[in-house]
Scaffold this motif. Sequence first.
Motif, mmCIF file in Angstrom:
data_model
loop_
_atom_site.group_PDB
_atom_site.id
_atom_site.type_symbol
_atom_site.label_atom_id
_atom_site.label_comp_id
_atom_site.label_asym_id
_atom_site.label_seq_id
_atom_site.Cartn_x
_atom_site.Cartn_y
_atom_site.Cartn_z
ATOM 1 N N GLU A 26 45.474 36.612 45.824
ATOM 2 C CA GLU A 26 45.635 38.011 45.430
ATOM 3 C C GLU A 26 44.604 38.405 44.374
ATOM 4 O O GLU A 26 43.953 39.453 44.468
ATOM 5 N N GLY A 27 44.459 37.572 43.350
ATOM 6 C CA GLY A 27 43.504 37.877 42.290
ATOM 7 C C GLY A 27 42.070 37.844 42.779
ATOM 8 O O GLY A 27 41.247 38.695 42.413
ATOM 9 N N ALA A 28 41.738 36.868 43.615
ATOM 10 C CA ALA A 28 40.373 36.742 44.110
ATOM 11 C C ALA A 28 39.983 37.956 44.952
ATOM 12 O O ALA A 28 38.864 38.471 44.849
ATOM 13 N N GLN A 29 40.901 38.414 45.765
ATOM 14 C CA GLN A 29 40.613 39.583 46.591
ATOM 15 C C GLN A 29 40.485 40.842 45.749
ATOM 16 O O GLN A 29 39.611 41.682 45.994
ATOM 17 N N GLU A 30 41.338 40.971 44.733
ATOM 18 C CA GLU A 30 41.268 42.136 43.847
ATOM 19 C C GLU A 30 39.919 42.205 43.143
ATOM 20 O O GLU A 30 39.343 43.284 42.972
ATOM 21 N N PHE A 31 39.388 41.048 42.721
ATOM 22 C CA PHE A 31 38.146 41.006 41.954
ATOM 23 C C PHE A 31 36.906 40.789 42.808
ATOM 24 O O PHE A 31 35.816 40.589 42.271
ATOM 25 N N LEU A 32 37.053 40.794 44.126
ATOM 26 C CA LEU A 32 35.917 40.649 45.037
ATOM 27 C C LEU A 32 35.209 39.312 44.849
ATOM 28 O O LEU A 32 33.981 39.204 44.961
ATOM 29 N N LEU A 33 35.967 38.269 44.548
ATOM 30 C CA LEU A 33 35.372 36.973 44.238
ATOM 31 C C LEU A 33 34.887 36.260 45.492
ATOM 32 O O LEU A 33 35.612 36.183 46.491
ATOM 33 N N PRO A 34 33.688 35.687 45.446
ATOM 34 C CA PRO A 34 33.278 34.806 46.539
ATOM 35 C C PRO A 34 34.143 33.543 46.577
ATOM 36 O O PRO A 34 34.498 33.052 47.644
ATOM 37 N N ARG A 62 28.215 33.524 48.216
ATOM 38 C CA ARG A 62 28.728 34.770 48.772
ATOM 39 C C ARG A 62 28.310 34.896 50.241
ATOM 40 O O ARG A 62 27.157 34.720 50.578
ATOM 41 N N ASP A 63 29.277 35.167 51.097
ATOM 42 C CA ASP A 63 29.020 35.303 52.533
ATOM 43 C C ASP A 63 28.443 34.034 53.133
ATOM 44 O O ASP A 63 27.609 34.071 54.051
ATOM 45 N N PRO A 104 31.461 39.445 34.956
ATOM 46 C CA PRO A 104 32.834 39.934 34.906
ATOM 47 C C PRO A 104 33.162 40.730 36.158
ATOM 48 O O PRO A 104 32.309 40.953 37.017
ATOM 49 N N GLY A 105 34.433 41.167 36.276
ATOM 50 C CA GLY A 105 34.795 42.022 37.387
ATOM 51 C C GLY A 105 34.146 43.390 37.245
ATOM 52 O O GLY A 105 33.697 43.784 36.168
ATOM 53 N N GLY A 144 35.237 45.431 34.440
ATOM 54 C CA GLY A 144 35.016 44.891 33.112
ATOM 55 C C GLY A 144 35.969 43.790 32.710
ATOM 56 O O GLY A 144 35.797 43.173 31.659
ATOM 57 N N GLN A 145 36.972 43.511 33.516
ATOM 58 C CA GLN A 145 37.941 42.470 33.180
ATOM 59 C C GLN A 145 37.403 41.093 33.567
ATOM 60 O O GLN A 145 36.492 40.961 34.380
ATOM 61 N N ASP A 146 38.024 40.072 32.990
ATOM 62 C CA ASP A 146 37.642 38.692 33.237
ATOM 63 C C ASP A 146 38.485 38.141 34.384
ATOM 64 O O ASP A 146 39.697 37.959 34.224
ATOM 65 N N PRO A 147 37.924 37.854 35.556
ATOM 66 C CA PRO A 147 38.728 37.501 36.727
ATOM 67 C C PRO A 147 39.628 36.280 36.549
ATOM 68 O O PRO A 147 40.833 36.353 36.820
ATOM 69 N N ALA A 148 39.059 35.162 36.109
ATOM 70 C CA ALA A 148 39.856 33.940 36.010
ATOM 71 C C ALA A 148 40.965 34.088 34.978
ATOM 72 O O ALA A 148 42.096 33.628 35.190
ATOM 73 N N THR A 149 40.654 34.717 33.860
ATOM 74 C CA THR A 149 41.651 34.881 32.813
ATOM 75 C C THR A 149 42.772 35.808 33.261
ATOM 76 O O THR A 149 43.942 35.573 32.949
ATOM 77 N N THR A 150 42.430 36.849 34.001
ATOM 78 C CA THR A 150 43.452 37.766 34.493
ATOM 79 C C THR A 150 44.351 37.066 35.513
ATOM 80 O O THR A 150 45.577 37.246 35.510
ATOM 81 N N ILE A 151 43.769 36.253 36.383
ATOM 82 C CA ILE A 151 44.567 35.478 37.335
ATOM 83 C C ILE A 151 45.467 34.502 36.595
ATOM 84 O O ILE A 151 46.660 34.346 36.925
#
Length: 419
Positions: free
Chosen positions: A68-76, A98-99, A397-398, A401-408
Amino acid sequence: MRPRALRANSFRLLGAVAAFGLIVSACSDSGDESSSADISASSSPSSAAAAGTVKPLDQAALQAALDEGAQEFLLPGAVALLRTPSGTVTATYGTTERDGGTPVSLDDHVRIGSNTKTWTATVTLQLAQEGKLAVTDPVSKYRAGVPNGDNITIEQLLNMRSGLYNYSETPQVNEALDNDPQRVWTPDELLAIAFENQPYFPPGEGYHYSNTNYVLLGLIAEKLDDKPLAEVYQDRIFKPAGLTSTVFPELPDTSLPDPYSHGYFYGTNMLTINDPALPEDMQAAAKNGSLAPADVTNNNPSWTWAAGGGISTANDLATWAEALADGKMLDQQMQQQRMASIQSSDPSNPSAAGYGWGLAKMGPMYGHTGELPGYNSFMGSDPENKVTLVVWANLAPGVNGQDPATTIARGIIEKMYAG
């Protein structure tokens, strides 16, 4: 890793306290994710945690949270690792490129940013144990030319209360990172830029997260141990803690050990110098796929040095977080002092996010976070309940502006300690 009040460039090392302030305290009385209560530096684990009612996530739940978090933040790609008395569960998402690329794995090396500060601080405290320095010593005893150096103590470098200007907030550094990403920075060059700027406040009269503090501590460690910082870390941190997949590269070295994950970011340093979030039109373009992030894997990280130049893996970060929380690297007295050093980053608000001697408290967990272009990581350990969590992401960052790993990680902690 920066305080959210300091809307400085999204490509400088982000202050751990910033990320910690985003995590809902385990002491809150509900699992309402809309609240973002600051974590008291002096608070103990919540009554639920203290009573042993923490509810570790199983593999499926951990995977769902990461997805869920990875998809929200567009993470590879991203990784989560959770150790509890019941065992270890892990989750991976996406690919190292990526890709394309190979599937992300627990063995992948990533840049860990300001988690490196925990090494630098631990080395400093070991030197204090050995009588080679005292945390009450003025920095001028070890380094000439520091503004207010006669009045800044080693402790004030450790806890971000020196007032020294953060070189990574300057346009000079940010423009250079945009225009010459392969530049090799020396610690002396970084300090010279910092010292050209007026301190934020007199020593001890405020809090401001500054990478300058930890560059100074790295130089002091080299001087007192009479060896390069990479060897200091190897002898004092990596070998004793059993960190077999962790390295600290030489200044010109832009490589990561195999296997590794590429790192990505959107925008530029100067674009986000006052606000880490991308402009709304760029956020929309990133989300619809018409804007791609840049691959910054091999940009030179020498500008981070003792403040953030480390490379590690999820398993090694978990092992290190446990060593920090359990005090395995220090004697009992020094560990107690380190834990007691954590205090509010806002003197007028005791419940604000806290920071101490290269260590912060995140709800029931002790640890740190790290971010530099392309990578964000979180490591924390709850010594009372024997719970350790590591999350890393290969885009930072995302776009918001948020930090992806920390938010997850925040979401995982909320689920485990809710109620």
